[in-house]
Design a protein around this motif. Structure first.
Motif, mmCIF file in Angstrom:
data_model
loop_
_atom_site.group_PDB
_atom_site.id
_atom_site.type_symbol
_atom_site.label_atom_id
_atom_site.label_comp_id
_atom_site.label_asym_id
_atom_site.label_seq_id
_atom_site.Cartn_x
_atom_site.Cartn_y
_atom_site.Cartn_z
ATOM 1 N N ASN A 1 0.831 -1.199 0.000
ATOM 2 C CA ASN A 1 0.000 0.000 0.000
ATOM 3 C C ASN A 1 0.864 1.248 0.000
ATOM 4 O OD1 ASN A 1 -2.401 1.515 0.173
ATOM 5 N ND2 ASN A 1 -2.145 1.724 2.382
ATOM 6 N N GLU A 2 0.665 2.144 -0.942
ATOM 7 C CA GLU A 2 1.436 3.380 -1.000
ATOM 8 C C GLU A 2 0.626 4.460 -1.702
ATOM 9 O OE1 GLU A 2 5.034 2.736 -3.144
ATOM 10 O OE2 GLU A 2 4.070 2.414 -5.068
ATOM 11 N N LYS A 3 0.947 5.705 -1.367
ATOM 12 C CA LYS A 3 0.279 6.852 -1.974
ATOM 13 C C LYS A 3 1.164 7.547 -3.000
ATOM 14 C CE LYS A 3 -2.647 7.719 2.055
ATOM 15 N NZ LYS A 3 -3.045 8.690 3.120
ATOM 16 N N THR A 4 2.475 7.384 -2.863
ATOM 17 C CA THR A 4 3.435 7.961 -3.804
ATOM 18 C C THR A 4 4.094 6.836 -4.577
ATOM 19 O OG1 THR A 4 3.862 9.792 -2.286
ATOM 20 C CG2 THR A 4 5.458 9.437 -4.057
ATOM 21 N N ALA A 5 4.122 6.959 -5.897
ATOM 22 C CA ALA A 5 4.633 5.873 -6.740
ATOM 23 C C ALA A 5 6.110 5.607 -6.469
ATOM 24 C CB ALA A 5 4.427 6.231 -8.214
ATOM 25 N N SER A 6 6.409 4.361 -6.079
ATOM 26 C CA SER A 6 7.803 3.962 -5.885
ATOM 27 C C SER A 6 8.120 2.717 -6.703
ATOM 28 C CB SER A 6 8.076 3.694 -4.397
ATOM 29 O OG SER A 6 7.263 2.634 -3.930
ATOM 30 N N PHE A 7 7.175 2.310 -7.542
ATOM 31 C CA PHE A 7 7.312 1.099 -8.351
ATOM 32 C C PHE A 7 7.762 1.507 -9.756
ATOM 33 C CE2 PHE A 7 5.479 -2.003 -11.303
ATOM 34 C CZ PHE A 7 5.861 -3.200 -10.742
ATOM 35 N N GLY A 8 8.895 0.970 -10.190
ATOM 36 C CA GLY A 8 9.437 1.328 -11.502
ATOM 37 C C GLY A 8 9.627 0.118 -12.397
ATOM 38 N N VAL A 9 9.455 0.336 -13.692
ATOM 39 C CA VAL A 9 9.653 -0.709 -14.693
ATOM 40 C C VAL A 9 10.685 -0.225 -15.701
ATOM 41 C CG1 VAL A 9 8.572 -2.073 -16.522
ATOM 42 C CG2 VAL A 9 7.294 -1.554 -14.435
ATOM 43 N N ASN A 10 11.655 -1.065 -16.004
ATOM 44 C CA ASN A 10 12.689 -0.749 -16.985
ATOM 45 C C ASN A 10 12.507 -1.677 -18.178
ATOM 46 O OD1 ASN A 10 15.133 -0.572 -18.486
ATOM 47 N ND2 ASN A 10 16.178 0.226 -16.674
ATOM 48 N N ALA B 1 -11.300 -11.284 13.236
ATOM 49 C CA ALA B 1 -11.104 -9.989 12.582
ATOM 50 C C ALA B 1 -9.855 -9.300 13.107
ATOM 51 C CB ALA B 1 -12.324 -9.104 12.807
ATOM 52 N N LEU B 2 -9.610 -9.393 14.416
ATOM 53 C CA LEU B 2 -8.410 -8.779 15.001
ATOM 54 C C LEU B 2 -7.153 -9.377 14.404
ATOM 55 C CD1 LEU B 2 -6.946 -7.031 17.118
ATOM 56 C CD2 LEU B 2 -7.260 -8.916 18.749
ATOM 57 N N ARG B 3 -7.087 -10.689 14.370
ATOM 58 C CA ARG B 3 -5.894 -11.350 13.838
ATOM 59 C C ARG B 3 -5.728 -11.068 12.347
ATOM 60 N NH1 ARG B 3 -0.948 -12.122 14.025
ATOM 61 N NH2 ARG B 3 -0.178 -13.942 12.902
ATOM 62 N N SER B 4 -6.819 -11.086 11.605
ATOM 63 C CA SER B 4 -6.737 -10.846 10.162
ATOM 64 C C SER B 4 -6.305 -9.418 9.865
ATOM 65 C CB SER B 4 -8.093 -11.139 9.512
ATOM 66 O OG SER B 4 -8.479 -12.478 9.709
ATOM 67 N N ALA B 5 -6.870 -8.450 10.578
ATOM 68 C CA ALA B 5 -6.482 -7.048 10.372
ATOM 69 C C ALA B 5 -5.024 -6.846 10.712
ATOM 70 C CB ALA B 5 -7.361 -6.142 11.236
ATOM 71 N N GLN B 6 -4.567 -7.467 11.780
ATOM 72 C CA GLN B 6 -3.167 -7.354 12.177
ATOM 73 C C GLN B 6 -2.248 -7.876 11.081
ATOM 74 O OE1 GLN B 6 -2.474 -9.032 16.076
ATOM 75 N NE2 GLN B 6 -0.353 -9.540 15.605
ATOM 76 N N MET B 7 -2.587 -9.000 10.487
ATOM 77 C CA MET B 7 -1.754 -9.579 9.426
ATOM 78 C C MET B 7 -1.715 -8.681 8.197
ATOM 79 S SD MET B 7 -2.734 -13.618 9.609
ATOM 80 C CE MET B 7 -1.459 -14.059 8.441
ATOM 81 N N LEU B 8 -2.860 -8.140 7.815
ATOM 82 C CA LEU B 8 -2.911 -7.272 6.636
ATOM 83 C C LEU B 8 -2.120 -5.991 6.861
ATOM 84 C CD1 LEU B 8 -6.668 -7.823 5.848
ATOM 85 C CD2 LEU B 8 -4.813 -8.304 4.237
ATOM 86 N N LEU B 9 -2.293 -5.378 8.020
ATOM 87 C CA LEU B 9 -1.578 -4.130 8.313
ATOM 88 C C LEU B 9 -0.076 -4.358 8.356
ATOM 89 C CD1 LEU B 9 -3.978 -2.818 11.098
ATOM 90 C CD2 LEU B 9 -3.653 -1.775 8.837
ATOM 91 N N ALA B 10 0.349 -5.503 8.871
ATOM 92 C CA ALA B 10 1.781 -5.799 8.944
ATOM 93 C C ALA B 10 2.399 -5.942 7.567
ATOM 94 C CB ALA B 10 2.005 -7.079 9.755
ATOM 95 N N GLN B 11 1.580 -6.265 6.557
ATOM 96 C CA GLN B 11 2.070 -6.372 5.186
ATOM 97 C C GLN B 11 1.964 -5.060 4.426
ATOM 98 O OE1 GLN B 11 3.608 -9.048 3.785
ATOM 99 N NE2 GLN B 11 3.518 -9.922 5.833
ATOM 100 N N GLY B 12 1.506 -4.000 5.098
ATOM 101 C CA GLY B 12 1.424 -2.696 4.452
ATOM 102 C C GLY B 12 0.127 -2.456 3.723
ATOM 103 N N ALA B 13 -0.843 -3.371 3.825
ATOM 104 C CA ALA B 13 -2.134 -3.179 3.168
ATOM 105 C C ALA B 13 -3.011 -2.254 4.013
ATOM 106 C CB ALA B 13 -2.830 -4.521 2.960
ATOM 107 N N SER B 14 -3.923 -1.550 3.364
ATOM 108 C CA SER B 14 -4.925 -0.791 4.110
ATOM 109 C C SER B 14 -6.100 -1.719 4.383
ATOM 110 C CB SER B 14 -5.376 0.439 3.317
ATOM 111 O OG SER B 14 -6.103 0.062 2.172
ATOM 112 N N CYS B 15 -6.748 -1.510 5.508
ATOM 113 C CA CYS B 15 -7.714 -2.489 5.981
ATOM 114 C C CYS B 15 -8.852 -1.799 6.706
ATOM 115 C CB CYS B 15 -6.977 -3.469 6.900
ATOM 116 S SG CYS B 15 -8.021 -4.589 7.811
#
Length: 596
Positions: A42-51, A315-329
């Protein structure tokens, strides 16, 4: 799996990585680079590049890196072989050049047979649902309000109460009974074999590609267990798949989010009532592989769970896992006594939309729940465990502040606790492993390289330690591949200090800069992508850097010879061999004089 590099290169030469990535990511031209929002975090500013010229992608946020095959496999949740097969179909390339070893070939044939048998089983169950014997299942679907369209979309079926119906069907197709047992379609015990699923409404479980890999079966009256799921097999591993992901995937780009719930019929009901971006967990708590697969498609996840204590805990455990991966939840807890299916039947889509409108942001939900159900000490332990799950330092730093404030903890004290915990973990790993130098190499090759200034073309003097020096050598080989033969001539392999760096160097020396990616692991790809994404070295910068490495090789050779002579002198002294000790001392003096 052993495979011919020429086959991989032939495939990659016919694919434009930018064209593949654009199927999933909106890319824009920025200074000669194609950039966009990373699909893997999850990001708001593009940091993904393709060459496109060099044929790779790299994200400076989550460090995901690789070539077109890596991207396709990661975004679709496929393993390497599956990704190759699907891309080969697109390009018209045969994979006949791939040469698996006998064990791998046997495993591949089992997977192929299991996949074919699951497809035949799906058709058998669907035919049974349509037949006269399927009347009880059709009546049940009617009572539950499942439309004919959903029956077709999810390929629902019926397993009759016969003990050998599916077995006989597969035998007629030429499949062996023992292979059907291994595929999880038949059960075996006490010298007998019988159909695993009998008298149940059948829910096929699909891979993202649409292949059936497993089944869930539900009783329609009395009976236990209420749900029976496939066991692990050559094509299915519990905890890796999500129900309905194949059907929901086309809608992610429009909805920009995933609805994740529990229960086959809840997923189907949400699709039927206008929420086709829904998929479901399969009889277990949300797992790491499921999170990885899900967030490969969409970084915004809304969890929809029952409002009872069990649902809140899940829901608590699932939200925790998603947030730890950088996803918005976000989290929706349904009214007490309701599930998604019953809520939609009673109040229609509007009732469910009202619940979505009142969804809580994932971290806020976690903090409120933890404060309410745990003691003060348990709150601190939960916060530390939560932070442990985060591998991205930037994400950990951002969430640490929010955790401290949300849990009414002193931020500086929480930071001290985290630092102390990390220190104990590092000490424990070092104490438990004699190969600490190899661990240094992993950290150095993965992290230490991004500290170089691009102006001087020499490594910064502040860099120290064998792992960091290894990383500098590897970065130079990646950014200036024309020097790889010269580095080989220097025998640079002998001065690399860590096993991980030596293994990386062997691959670079064998395959070169751009052909090496299929043979690297995830950490190596991340390091490679970070280096390859940097500005090209000028001729003078490359020459200066090579000069520095040459000097490093010479110094390492000198230091190694000196250490060897000193150790040999010590051994001679311990043996009482004065003549040998004197000879070695003379050789040491000569070495020191020549390098003074």
């Amino acid at each position: 799996m052993k495979h011919d590099p020429r086959a991989i290169q032939d495939l990659k030469s016919r694919l434009n990585i930018a064209d593949i990535v654009k199927r999933y990511v909106s890319l824009k031209n920025a200074g000669g680079r194609l950039v966009g929002l990373c699909p893997f975090h999850n990001e708001k500013t593009a940091s993904f590049g393709v060459n496109p010229e060099k044929g790779f992608f790299h994200c400076f946020g989550c460090q995901a890196s690789g070539d077109v095959i890596d991207f396709y496999c990661r975004i679709n949740g496929l393993d390497f072989r599956e990704g190759l097969e699907q891309l080969a179909l697109e390009t018209g390339i045969t994979l006949a050049e791939f040469r698996p070893n006998p064990q791998e070939e046997h495993a591949r044939k089992l997977r192929q047979a299991a996949g074919e048998m699951h497809a035949y089983a799906r058709d058998y169950f669907r035919d049974c649902l349509r037949a006269e014997a399927g009347a009880p299942a059709r009546d049940y679907l009617y009572r539950r309000g499942v439309s004919a369209e959903m029956v077709e979309r999810f390929q629902l079926g019926y397993s009759p109460p016969d003990w050998q119906g599916l077995e006989d069907c597969l035998k007629r197709r030429g499949y062996r009974t023992q292979d059907a047992v291994a595929a999880g379609l038949l059960s075996q015990g006490d010298g007998r074999v019988w159909d695993r699923f009998r008298g149940r409404l059948m829910f096929p479980i699909h891979e993202v590609s649409g292949k059936v890999v497993a089944f869930g079966g539900r009783v329609m009256g009395e009976g236990e267990p209420k749900y029976l799921n496939s066991a692990d097999s050559p094509v299915y591993k519990k905890g890796e798949h999500l129900y309905g992901l194949n059907q929901a995937r086309p809608y992610f780009s429009k909805s920009k989010e995933v609805l994740l719930t529990e229960g086959y019929l809840d997923v189907i009901a949400l699709h039927q009532h206008g929420f086709p971006e829904t998929c479901g967990v399969l009889g277990t708590a949300l797992t790491g592989p499921q999170v990885k697969r899900l967030t490969g498609f969409c970084q915004h996840v809304t969890l929809v769970f029952d409002g009872d204590p069990a649902g809140e805990k899940a829901a608590l455990r699932s939200a925790q896992m998603l947030l730890a991966q950088g996803a918005s939840c976000r989290v929706v807890l349904l009214p007490q006594g309701e599930d998604a299916d019953s809520l939609l039947k009673a109040g229609g889509p509007e009732a469910f939309r009202n619940c979505l409108d009142n969804a809580r942001e994932g971290l806020d939900f976690c903090l409120a729940t933890v404060r309410r159900i745990r003691s003060s000490k348990e709150v601190v332990d939960w916060a530390l465990a939560f932070l442990d799950e985060m591998h991205a330092d930037g994400l950990k730093a951002a969430l640490l502040t929010k955790l401290a404030h949300g849990l009414s903890l002193a931020e500086h004290e929480l930071r001290q606790l985290v630092a102390g915990r990390q220190g104990r973990q590092v000490a424990g790993r070092q104490a438990g492993s004699a190969g600490s130098a190899g661990q240094e190499g992993q950290a150095g090759a993965g992290q230490a390289v991004g500290q170089r200034s691009s102006g001087a073309g020499r490594p910064p003097k502040a860099a120290s330690g064998p792992a960091k020096k290894d990383a500098e050598v590897l970065e130079f080989a990646i950014r200036a591949p024309g020097y790889i033969p010269a580095l080989e001539g220097l025998n640079v392999f002998t001065v690399l200090a860590t096993d991980r760096a030596r293994a990386f160097w062997k691959l670079l020396a064998q395959f070169g800069q751009y052909d090496v990616l299929p043979y690297l692991d995830e950490r190596q790809k991340s390091f490679w992508g970070k280096c390859a994404s940097k500005q090209a070295l000028t001729d003078q910068e490359a020459a200066n850097w090579f000069e520095d490495i040459t000097a490093h090789v010479a110094r390492s050779g000198y230091e190694g010879r000196k250490r060897g002579l000193i150790e040999a002198m010590r051994d001679a002294r311990d043996r009482g061999d004065g003549q040998e000790e004197q000879r070695l001392a003379s050789a040491l003096n000569d070495l020191l004089w020549r390098h003074s």
